[in-house]
Scaffold this motif. Structure first.
Motif: not given
Length: 117
Positions: A71, A83, A86, A101, A103
């Motif tokens: 992260k 973010l 996750y 991930v 974002y």
């Protein structure tokens, strides 16, 4: 931000003038992906750059510790604003790790980056 585009084999592209370069959201997405695949001690100009993938091979993995490093790696990428999601999946039997991930970048575009080992 402007970076040289990578081809499907992760090599730099050449010979297409300005089309060999990625701009704005595309360049940020490429940088995030590249940083996820980077190994610590692999770049002689910054030995702390990258993630400790090789250090973790053959050892018990502390997923929460690794999650924090991943992260941080994504959030410290120039152009990443936040973010949004996750997810990681470690399969001990197959010895694979998948990380997803999601974002948001500074241009307001949502992206998803995937790491599979």
């Amino acid at each position: 931000m402007r970076v040289r585009r990578l081809d499907k084999k992760h090599d730099w592209t050449f010979g297409n003038g300005f089309n060999s370069y990625a701009n704005q959201s595309e360049s940020i997405a490429q940088c995030v992906t590249t940083r996820l695949w980077s190994f610590t001690n692999d770049w002689f100009l910054d030995l702390d750059h990258g993630l400790p993938w090789l250090d973790k091979m053959g050892k018990a993995i502390n997923l929460s510790e690794l999650e924090l490093k991943i992260k941080r790696q994504v959030l410290e990428t120039q152009g990443v604003k936040q973010l949004t999601h996750y997810e990681s999946n470690f399969n001990a039997d197959e010895r694979t790790l998948t990380i997803i991930v999601d974002y948001l970048d500074i241009y307001g575009t949502s992206h998803s980056a995937v790491y599979r080992s």
